[in-house]
Design an enzyme around this catalytic site. Structure first.
Site, short mmCIF file in Angstrom:
data_model
loop_
_atom_site.label_atom_id
_atom_site.label_comp_id
_atom_site.label_asym_id
_atom_site.label_seq_id
_atom_site.Cartn_x
_atom_site.Cartn_y
_atom_site.Cartn_z
N CYS A 2 16.40 -13.41 -16.20
CA CYS A 2 16.89 -13.88 -17.51
C CYS A 2 16.54 -15.34 -17.75
O CYS A 2 16.48 -16.14 -16.82
CB CYS A 2 18.40 -13.75 -17.56
SG CYS A 2 18.99 -12.12 -17.20
N ARG A 27 8.97 -14.84 -16.27
CA ARG A 27 10.04 -14.60 -15.30
C ARG A 27 10.46 -13.14 -15.27
O ARG A 27 11.19 -12.73 -14.37
CB ARG A 27 11.25 -15.48 -15.63
CG ARG A 27 10.95 -16.96 -15.56
CD ARG A 27 12.16 -17.75 -15.96
NE ARG A 27 13.21 -17.64 -14.99
CZ ARG A 27 13.53 -18.58 -14.12
NH1 ARG A 27 12.87 -19.71 -14.11
NH2 ARG A 27 14.50 -18.41 -13.27
N TRP A 73 17.15 -9.58 -18.51
CA TRP A 73 16.67 -8.60 -17.52
C TRP A 73 17.89 -7.74 -17.21
O TRP A 73 18.87 -8.24 -16.65
CB TRP A 73 16.21 -9.37 -16.28
CG TRP A 73 15.29 -8.64 -15.37
CD1 TRP A 73 14.01 -8.26 -15.63
CD2 TRP A 73 15.56 -8.24 -14.02
NE1 TRP A 73 13.47 -7.67 -14.51
CE2 TRP A 73 14.39 -7.63 -13.52
CE3 TRP A 73 16.66 -8.33 -13.18
CZ2 TRP A 73 14.30 -7.12 -12.23
CZ3 TRP A 73 16.57 -7.83 -11.90
CH2 TRP A 73 15.40 -7.24 -11.44
N ASN A 99 23.07 -16.22 -18.00
CA ASN A 99 22.33 -15.71 -16.84
C ASN A 99 23.32 -15.58 -15.69
O ASN A 99 24.18 -16.45 -15.53
CB ASN A 99 21.24 -16.69 -16.40
CG ASN A 99 20.10 -16.77 -17.40
OD1 ASN A 99 20.03 -15.99 -18.33
ND2 ASN A 99 19.22 -17.73 -17.18
N GLY A 100 23.15 -14.56 -14.88
CA GLY A 100 24.06 -14.39 -13.74
C GLY A 100 24.86 -13.11 -13.90
O GLY A 100 24.56 -12.28 -14.76
N GLU A 480 2.07 -9.61 4.12
CA GLU A 480 1.82 -10.18 2.80
C GLU A 480 0.80 -9.33 2.03
O GLU A 480 0.94 -9.14 0.82
CB GLU A 480 1.34 -11.64 2.95
CG GLU A 480 0.98 -12.34 1.67
CD GLU A 480 2.07 -12.33 0.59
OE1 GLU A 480 3.23 -11.98 0.88
OE2 GLU A 480 1.73 -12.63 -0.56
N LYS A 484 1.71 -7.74 -1.57
CA LYS A 484 0.95 -8.01 -2.79
C LYS A 484 0.44 -6.70 -3.39
O LYS A 484 0.47 -6.50 -4.59
CB LYS A 484 -0.26 -8.90 -2.49
CG LYS A 484 0.04 -10.38 -2.40
CD LYS A 484 0.32 -10.97 -3.76
CE LYS A 484 1.05 -12.30 -3.63
NZ LYS A 484 2.40 -12.20 -3.08
N GLU A 487 3.30 -4.69 -4.93
CA GLU A 487 3.90 -5.44 -6.03
C GLU A 487 3.08 -5.31 -7.33
O GLU A 487 3.65 -5.08 -8.39
CB GLU A 487 3.90 -6.90 -5.59
CG GLU A 487 4.90 -7.79 -6.20
CD GLU A 487 4.83 -9.20 -5.57
OE1 GLU A 487 5.69 -9.99 -5.91
OE2 GLU A 487 3.93 -9.50 -4.76
N HIS A 503 3.19 4.48 18.14
CA HIS A 503 4.61 4.83 18.28
C HIS A 503 5.13 5.51 17.02
O HIS A 503 6.34 5.59 16.82
CB HIS A 503 5.43 3.58 18.61
CG HIS A 503 5.02 2.94 19.90
ND1 HIS A 503 5.23 3.54 21.11
CD2 HIS A 503 4.36 1.79 20.16
CE1 HIS A 503 4.74 2.77 22.07
NE2 HIS A 503 4.21 1.70 21.52
N LYS A 601 10.27 -13.40 -11.63
CA LYS A 601 9.70 -14.52 -10.87
C LYS A 601 10.71 -15.15 -9.94
O LYS A 601 10.42 -15.43 -8.79
CB LYS A 601 9.13 -15.56 -11.85
CG LYS A 601 8.47 -16.75 -11.17
CD LYS A 601 7.25 -16.33 -10.36
CE LYS A 601 6.60 -17.47 -9.61
NZ LYS A 601 5.74 -16.97 -8.53
#
Ligand code: F6R
Length: 606
Positions: A2, A27, A73, A99-100, A480, A484, A487, A503, A601
Site C-alpha cells: 500500500c 510497490r 494491496w 497502510n498496515g 537466489e 528470481k 518470482e 537424498h 516491493k
C-alpha cells in the site's frame, strides 16, 4: 504494498496526488483512490485496478487544495471499489487512508455495528474512520488519538476532516510515513518516490509519532502531546533516479546499473595498506569487534539468501561462527539473544516489517544489531546501532537485483574487516581488495553476456518446473536463482544443495525437469561435476553456470562461463548470470516483469 500520498497547499491537490500514486505503483497494489476537501466537504473517488483507471474516473474540475490518496494491496476484503481507500465515517466528514493492519478490527467492527454503524466496506481501515468520526474530542488531533488508543496493530495513517479544513493529521506505528516540505505547500507520503518530483526536504516520522500538517508547516508530537521536534533533512534522490530512462523494464535498468552501484558501495571503504575495510558506520572499535564470538544475520527473501552468502564469508575470512536466518521466523521463536553475538539485519527497503520486528526483539533483549540497508533513514537503519549503507540507489523493480549485489559486496567488506581484526593475513586482505576492485568491470562482462543468457532463459521458460543446485558458496546463488525465476516467470523453481540431490530430489529428474547448476571454480568443483553426471545419466537437461577453467569432464548440455574472480567473490558474478537468466525467461513468457503478481516491493504488513 500500500502507498499513501497527501497534499496541502496552493495547487489543485488531485493531480499532485495522482502523480505521486503513479510513482508508488512499483510497490504493488490492486486499487487506488483519492479524497479531496474544500468548503463543500470531502469528495472521494476510488477504483479497483490501476492508477490510470482512477485518473479516468476523477471529475475533470477538482480545484480542492487539500487531499489524500492511496494505493491498496488487499488484506481485509477483496480488491473492489468499495474496499479501496480513502474510507469515510457515516457523516462523510472524515477521510482516512491507512497502510498496515488493525488486529482488533473485527471486535471493533462488531461493537460499532451493535451501536448502529453501517459499514460501506470490508476493510479494517473503515473502523478507524468511524472511530475518528464518533470521537467527542474537540480537535482533529484529539479524535485521531482517541481512535488510536482503541486499536491494536500497525499503521501509517493520514486523516482529513471537513470540520478542520486547514490540516491533515498523520500517525505512524510500524508502517513508514514521511512529510515533504515545500514552499507554502506540504506533502505526506509513505515512500520518497511519491515526493521526489516536488521536494527533497523530508521529515521521517518514527513509530509513535503523530503530526499535524498544514500548508505552511508541520508539528510532530507523541500520544501525550509532547513535541518530538522532528526536522527536515535533504535526501539525495532525484526524479532521474526513479526514471526507467527508456529501458523496457526497471529490472533491466537496475541490473545494468550494477557496475556503478558496485563502485559506490566500495567507494572510500578499501584500505589497501592494511588490507582491510573502512567501516566507520559500524560504530564498533577494535576491542568491541574482537569480542564478537558469533554473527547472526537476519533478512527476508533474497536479503536472507544474501545473508547466507555473508555468513559463509564471515566464517571463511574471520573464522567467527556465523549463520543466517529468515527474520520472519526468528522473530516468532523467542530467540536466545547473546551479548557477544553481532546481529546483522539486511534489507533493501529498510522497512520490511519482519526484519524490523526482529531488530526490535533483539534490542529489547539487550543485543547489538547493525544494519546492511539501502534506503537511507529507513526504519531499520534508524533502529540499528550502526551499519553499512549499500548505496545501490533507488530500486523500483519488485525483484531486487542491484541492491542484493551491493549487499553481497558489503558482506565481503564486513567479513574482511572482521577477519583483519582477527587472523586474516594482510596478504589475503589485499588479495580480496584487488578482487573487489576488479568486480565492477567483471560485472559489466557478465552483463555483456545477456544475449547468450537470453537463449538459455528462453529455453528454460518452456519447463514447468526446474531445479537450481549449488554447494556451499554456490548454494546461496542457487537459492537466489530459483527465487528470481519463480518470482518473475511464475515457473516452479526449487533450489537444492547439490550434495542433497541423492537424498530425495533425484527422483524428480527427467527430460522435462531441467537443472541450472552453479559450479564455481573452488575446492568442491569435482564433487559438483559428479552431481552433474548423476543428473545427465537420468536424462535431466542441464545448464551449468561456471567459469571457463572448470573442466566438466564430458558434455553436459549448456554451459555459461562467467569471468573468474577470487573464490570468495565468484558467487557475486554467478548471481548476475542467474538474474539475467530469470529476466529473459520471464520476458519470453510475457510476464509483468517489474510488478509480478501477488508481490509487493516492501512488505510492511504482517
Ligand atoms: C526478491 C525480493 C524479496 C526481498 C525481500 C526483503 O527479489 O525482492 O525477496 O528481498 O522482500 O526485502 P527488503 O530487502 O526490502 O527487506
Amino acid at each position: 504494498m500500500c502507498g499513501i500520498v497527501g497534499y496541502i497547499g496552493s495547487q489543485a491537490a488531485a493531480p499532485v496526488i495522482v502523480e505521486g500514486l503513479a510513482r508508488l505503483e512499483y510497490r504493488g497494489y490492486d486499487s487506488a483512490g483519492v479524497a479531496v476537501m474544500n468548503a463543500g466537504g470531502i469528495k472521494v473517488t476510488k477504483r479497483a485496478g490501476r492508477v490510470k483507471d482512477l485518473q479516468a474516473a476523477l471529475p475533470k474540475r477538482l480545484a480542492a487544495r487539500i487531499g489524500i490518496g492511496h494505493t491498496r494491496w488487499a488484506t481485509h476484503g477483496g480488491a473492489t471499489d468499495a474496499n479501496a481507500h480513502p474510507h469515510q465515517d457515516a457523516s462523510g466528514r472524515v477521510g482516512v487512508v491507512h497502510n498496515g493492519i488493525i488486529d482488533n478490527a473485527t471486535a471493533l467492527r462488531d461493537r460499532l455495528m451493535s451501536d448502529g454503524v453501517e459499514f460501506a466496506s470490508e476493510t479494517d481501515t473503515e473502523v478507524l474512520a468511524h472511530l475518528i468520526g464518533r470521537s467527542p474530542a474537540s480537535t482533529l488531533e484529539g479524535a485521531v488519538l482517541d481512535a488510536l488508543t482503541r486499536v491494536h496493530g500497525t499503521y501509517g495513517l493520514a486523516v482529513m476532516h471537513a470540520d478542520y479544513p486547514d490540516r491533515i493529521v498523520v500517525a505512524r506505528q510500524g508502517s513508514p510515513l514521511i512529510i515533504g516540505v515545500g514552499d507554502k505547500e506540504m506533502y505526506v507520503a509513505s515512500d520518497i518516490a511519491a515526493l521526489v518530483r516536488y521536494t527533497r526536504q523530508l521529515v521521517h516520522l518514527d513509530d509513535g509519532d503523530l503530526a499535524t500538517v498544514t500548508s505552511t508547516g508541520f508539528r510532530t508530537f507523541t500520544s501525550d502531546d509532547d513535541d518530538t521536534g522532528r526536522t527536515a533533512a535533504t535526501v539525495n534522490v532525484t526524479v532521474e533516479d526513479i526514471d526507467d530512462h527508456g529501458h523496457e523494464h526497471f529490472m533491466l535498468k537496475e541490473m545494468l546499473e550494477q557496475p556503478t552501484a558496485a563502485e559506490r558501495v566500495l567507494r572510500g571503504r578499501l584500505d589497501e595498506r592494511f588490507g582491510t575495510a573502512h567501516l566507520g558506520g559500524l560504530n564498533l572499535d577494535a576491542r568491541q569487534t574482537r569480542a564478537i564470538r558469533r554473527v547472526k544475520i537476519l533478512g527476508c527473501g533474497s536479503a536472507y539468501y544474501v545473508g547466507e552468502l555473508g555468513a559463509g564469508l564471515i566464517e571463511e575470512l574471520a573464522r567467527v561462527p556465523a549463520d543466517a536466518e529468515a527474520a520472519s521466523e526468528f522473530r516468532y521463536r523467542n530467540p536466545v539473544i547473546e551479548p557477544d553475538t553481532l546481529y546483522v539485519a539486511v534489507s533493501q527497503s529498510g522497512e520490511t516489517v519482519d526484519t524490523l520486528l526482529a531488530v526490535q526483539e533483539i534490542k529489547r533483549k539487550g543485543g547489538r544489531v547493525i544494519g546492511l540497508v539501502n534506503v537511507v533513514g529507513s526504519a531499520i537503519a534508524r533502529e540499528c546501532s550502526g551499519g553499512i549503507y549499500v548505496h545501490a540507489g533507488p530500486e523500483v523493480s519488485v525483484a531486487s537485483t542491484k541492491a542484493l549485489t551491493t549487499m553481497s559486496i558489503a558482506f565481503v567488506l564486513l567479513a574482511l574487516y572482521l577477519g583483519r581484526v582477527r587472523d586474516l593475513s594482510v596478504r589475503d586482505g589485499r588479495r580480496i581488495i584487488a578482487g573487489l576492485k576488479r568486480l565492477p568491470d567483471q560485472i559489466q562482462e557478465v552483463l555483456a553476456m545477456s544475449d547468450e543468457l537470453k537463449e538459455h532463459g528462453e529455453a528454460l521458460s518452456k519447463a514447468d518446473s526446474l531445479f537450481f543446485i549449488g554447494r556451499v558458496r554456490g548454494f546461496p546463488v542457487a537459492r537466489e536463482g530459483a527465487q528470481k525465476f519463480k518470482e518473475i516467470s511464475y515457473r516452479h523453481a526449487e533450489a537444492y544443495q547439490a550434495s542433497e540431490l541423492k537424498h530425495g530430489p533425484l527422483a524428480l529428474i527427467s527430460p522435462a525437469v531441467p537443472t541450472v547448476a552453479i559450479v564455481p571454480h573452488d575446492e568442491l568443483m569435482d564433487r559438483n561435476v559428479g552431481a552433474l553426471h548423476e543428473i545427465a545419466a537420468r536424462s535431466g537437461p542441464l545448464l551449468v553456470i561456471t567459469t571457463a577453467d572448470v573442466d566438466l569432464g564430458q558434455p553436459v548440455g549448456g554451459r555459461v562461463d562467467v569471468p573468474r574472480s577470487e573464490p570468495e567473490l565468484d558467487p557475486i558474478l554467478l548471481t548476475i548470470a542467474v538474474q539475467l537468466l530469470a529476466y529473459h525467461a520471464a520476458v519470453a513468457l510475457g510476464r509483468d516483469i517489474d510488478k509480478p503478481r501477488n508481490l509487493a516491493k516492501s512488505v510492511t504488513v504482517e
